[in-house]
Design a protein around this motif. Sequence first.
Motif, PDB file in Angstrom:
ATOM      1  N   PHE A   5       8.519  30.730  25.926  1.00  0.00           N
ATOM      2  CA  PHE A   5       8.020  29.424  26.357  1.00  0.00           C
ATOM      3  C   PHE A   5       7.538  29.578  27.787  1.00  0.00           C
ATOM      4  O   PHE A   5       8.282  30.076  28.638  1.00  0.00           O
ATOM      5  N   ASN A   6       6.305  29.180  28.063  1.00  0.00           N
ATOM      6  CA  ASN A   6       5.718  29.363  29.390  1.00  0.00           C
ATOM      7  C   ASN A   6       5.328  28.032  30.016  1.00  0.00           C
ATOM      8  O   ASN A   6       4.817  27.148  29.321  1.00  0.00           O
ATOM      9  N   LEU A   7       5.530  27.947  31.317  1.00  0.00           N
ATOM     10  CA  LEU A   7       5.042  26.830  32.113  1.00  0.00           C
ATOM     11  C   LEU A   7       3.915  27.329  32.994  1.00  0.00           C
ATOM     12  O   LEU A   7       4.011  28.422  33.572  1.00  0.00           O
ATOM     13  N   LEU A   8       2.866  26.545  33.136  1.00  0.00           N
ATOM     14  CA  LEU A   8       1.819  26.823  34.105  1.00  0.00           C
ATOM     15  C   LEU A   8       2.258  26.179  35.415  1.00  0.00           C
ATOM     16  O   LEU A   8       2.567  24.982  35.455  1.00  0.00           O
ATOM     17  N   ASN A  70       2.215  16.036  36.588  1.00  0.00           N
ATOM     18  CA  ASN A  70       2.139  16.642  35.263  1.00  0.00           C
ATOM     19  C   ASN A  70       2.461  15.615  34.185  1.00  0.00           C
ATOM     20  O   ASN A  70       3.503  14.968  34.243  1.00  0.00           O
ATOM     21  N   PRO A  71       1.584  15.469  33.182  1.00  0.00           N
ATOM     22  CA  PRO A  71       1.934  14.583  32.073  1.00  0.00           C
ATOM     23  C   PRO A  71       3.045  15.231  31.248  1.00  0.00           C
ATOM     24  O   PRO A  71       3.230  16.444  31.288  1.00  0.00           O
ATOM     25  N   VAL A  72       3.777  14.419  30.528  1.00  0.00           N
ATOM     26  CA  VAL A  72       4.818  14.960  29.655  1.00  0.00           C
ATOM     27  C   VAL A  72       4.241  15.016  28.249  1.00  0.00           C
ATOM     28  O   VAL A  72       4.128  14.007  27.571  1.00  0.00           O
ATOM     29  N   VAL A  73       3.837  16.219  27.850  1.00  0.00           N
ATOM     30  CA  VAL A  73       3.319  16.419  26.498  1.00  0.00           C
ATOM     31  C   VAL A  73       4.220  17.357  25.710  1.00  0.00           C
ATOM     32  O   VAL A  73       4.076  17.496  24.507  1.00  0.00           O
ATOM     33  N   ALA A  74       5.131  18.003  26.412  1.00  0.00           N
ATOM     34  CA  ALA A  74       6.127  18.878  25.787  1.00  0.00           C
ATOM     35  C   ALA A  74       7.238  19.094  26.798  1.00  0.00           C
ATOM     36  O   ALA A  74       7.024  18.945  28.004  1.00  0.00           O
ATOM     37  N   TYR A  75       8.407  19.431  26.305  1.00  0.00           N
ATOM     38  CA  TYR A  75       9.515  19.751  27.204  1.00  0.00           C
ATOM     39  C   TYR A  75      10.440  20.724  26.499  1.00  0.00           C
ATOM     40  O   TYR A  75      10.549  20.740  25.284  1.00  0.00           O
ATOM     41  N   ALA A  76      11.085  21.547  27.299  1.00  0.00           N
ATOM     42  CA  ALA A  76      12.066  22.493  26.766  1.00  0.00           C
ATOM     43  C   ALA A  76      13.439  21.828  26.765  1.00  0.00           C
ATOM     44  O   ALA A  76      13.761  21.033  27.657  1.00  0.00           O
ATOM     45  N   THR A  77      14.244  22.160  25.780  1.00  0.00           N
ATOM     46  CA  THR A  77      15.655  21.796  25.770  1.00  0.00           C
ATOM     47  C   THR A  77      16.427  23.101  25.819  1.00  0.00           C
ATOM     48  O   THR A  77      16.271  23.947  24.942  1.00  0.00           O
ATOM     49  N   LEU A  78      17.223  23.253  26.850  1.00  0.00           N
ATOM     50  CA  LEU A  78      18.018  24.465  27.039  1.00  0.00           C
ATOM     51  C   LEU A  78      19.461  24.131  26.688  1.00  0.00           C
ATOM     52  O   LEU A  78      20.062  23.224  27.275  1.00  0.00           O
ATOM     53  N   GLN A 113      23.900  15.483  26.895  1.00  0.00           N
ATOM     54  CA  GLN A 113      22.545  15.816  27.290  1.00  0.00           C
ATOM     55  C   GLN A 113      22.169  15.157  28.615  1.00  0.00           C
ATOM     56  O   GLN A 113      22.673  14.096  28.956  1.00  0.00           O
ATOM     57  N   ALA A 114      21.245  15.792  29.339  1.00  0.00           N
ATOM     58  CA  ALA A 114      20.663  15.223  30.549  1.00  0.00           C
ATOM     59  C   ALA A 114      19.168  15.508  30.533  1.00  0.00           C
ATOM     60  O   ALA A 114      18.725  16.530  30.005  1.00  0.00           O
ATOM     61  N   VAL A 115      18.391  14.599  31.113  1.00  0.00           N
ATOM     62  CA  VAL A 115      16.946  14.768  31.224  1.00  0.00           C
ATOM     63  C   VAL A 115      16.634  14.974  32.703  1.00  0.00           C
ATOM     64  O   VAL A 115      17.058  14.180  33.553  1.00  0.00           O
ATOM     65  N   LEU A 116      15.894  16.053  32.989  1.00  0.00           N
ATOM     66  CA  LEU A 116      15.681  16.486  34.364  1.00  0.00           C
ATOM     67  C   LEU A 116      14.219  16.826  34.593  1.00  0.00           C
ATOM     68  O   LEU A 116      13.446  16.928  33.645  1.00  0.00           O
ATOM     69  N   CYS A 117      13.851  17.031  35.859  1.00  0.00           N
ATOM     70  CA  CYS A 117      12.553  17.641  36.133  1.00  0.00           C
ATOM     71  C   CYS A 117      12.717  18.666  37.231  1.00  0.00           C
ATOM     72  O   CYS A 117      13.593  18.543  38.091  1.00  0.00           O
ATOM     73  N   ASP A 118      11.895  19.694  37.156  1.00  0.00           N
ATOM     74  CA  ASP A 118      11.955  20.786  38.125  1.00  0.00           C
ATOM     75  C   ASP A 118      11.164  20.405  39.383  1.00  0.00           C
ATOM     76  O   ASP A 118      10.595  19.303  39.448  1.00  0.00           O
ATOM     77  N   PRO A 119      11.111  21.259  40.386  1.00  0.00           N
ATOM     78  CA  PRO A 119      10.418  20.912  41.626  1.00  0.00           C
ATOM     79  C   PRO A 119       8.926  20.603  41.462  1.00  0.00           C
ATOM     80  O   PRO A 119       8.346  19.934  42.311  1.00  0.00           O
ATOM     81  N   GLU A 120       8.307  21.063  40.387  1.00  0.00           N
ATOM     82  CA  GLU A 120       6.895  20.766  40.158  1.00  0.00           C
ATOM     83  C   GLU A 120       6.689  19.583  39.216  1.00  0.00           C
ATOM     84  O   GLU A 120       5.568  19.268  38.842  1.00  0.00           O
ATOM     85  N   GLY A 121       7.775  18.930  38.813  1.00  0.00           N
ATOM     86  CA  GLY A 121       7.673  17.735  37.980  1.00  0.00           C
ATOM     87  C   GLY A 121       7.675  17.978  36.486  1.00  0.00           C
ATOM     88  O   GLY A 121       7.481  17.042  35.714  1.00  0.00           O
ATOM     89  N   ASN A 122       7.902  19.216  36.041  1.00  0.00           N
ATOM     90  CA  ASN A 122       7.991  19.492  34.612  1.00  0.00           C
ATOM     91  C   ASN A 122       9.316  18.960  34.076  1.00  0.00           C
ATOM     92  O   ASN A 122      10.374  19.250  34.630  1.00  0.00           O
ATOM     93  N   VAL A 123       9.251  18.200  33.006  1.00  0.00           N
ATOM     94  CA  VAL A 123      10.444  17.614  32.399  1.00  0.00           C
ATOM     95  C   VAL A 123      11.102  18.634  31.483  1.00  0.00           C
ATOM     96  O   VAL A 123      10.422  19.377  30.770  1.00  0.00           O
ATOM     97  N   PHE A 124      12.438  18.680  31.516  1.00  0.00           N
ATOM     98  CA  PHE A 124      13.212  19.510  30.594  1.00  0.00           C
ATOM     99  C   PHE A 124      14.552  18.843  30.369  1.00  0.00           C
ATOM    100  O   PHE A 124      14.931  17.928  31.096  1.00  0.00           O
TER     101      PHE A 124
END
Length: 140
Positions: A5-8, A70-78, A113-124
Motif C-alpha cells: 500500500f503506497n501513499l503519495l 488531501n481528499p479521503v478516497v481511501a484509507y488504510a486500517t492497521l 478502533q481510532a481514526v487518525l491522520c498523519d502529518p500530511e493529512g492522510n486518514v488512517f
Amino acid sequence: MKLWFNLLCRDIEAQLRFYQALLGLPEAEASRSPIYRALETADFQFGFNAHDAYALLNLADRQPPDNAVNPVVAYATLMLDTPDALNTAVAQVPALGGRVLKAPYATYYGQWQAVLCDPEGNVFRLSTLSLPDGAHPQKW
C-alpha cells in the motif's frame, strides 16, 4: 499474497519517520530509492512515494497542488495486537505531528478502533480484533 500500500507524499522521509515511530516497524531498506521509502513486515509493505511518482505513474494530471487538503478516497486500517497497544499508539500521534480524528472507541462489529491522520493529512485507522475489558460493541 502480500499487500503493498503506497501513499503519495510531500516528504517521504518525514512520513517514514512518523509511521515508523508510531508502529515500530522496520524500514524496507532494499526498496529505498530517491523517490520511495517503505516499512515492511512479512505480510505487507507500506510505502511512501515522493511527488515525482505522479509523473512516473502517468498520474501528473491528478497531482494536487502542494497546499491542497488531501481528499479521503481511501484509507488504510492497521491492525494492532491489543487495545493497550492501540491506546499507546493513539496517545503518540499528536506528538508525532498527526491528529486524532476519532478517539479509541468500540465499533458495532466488536473492534477497538481510532481514526487518525498523519502529518500530511492522510486518514488512517488503527484497530484491534478485541475490546478492552468492560467495553461493549456500539449499536449500529
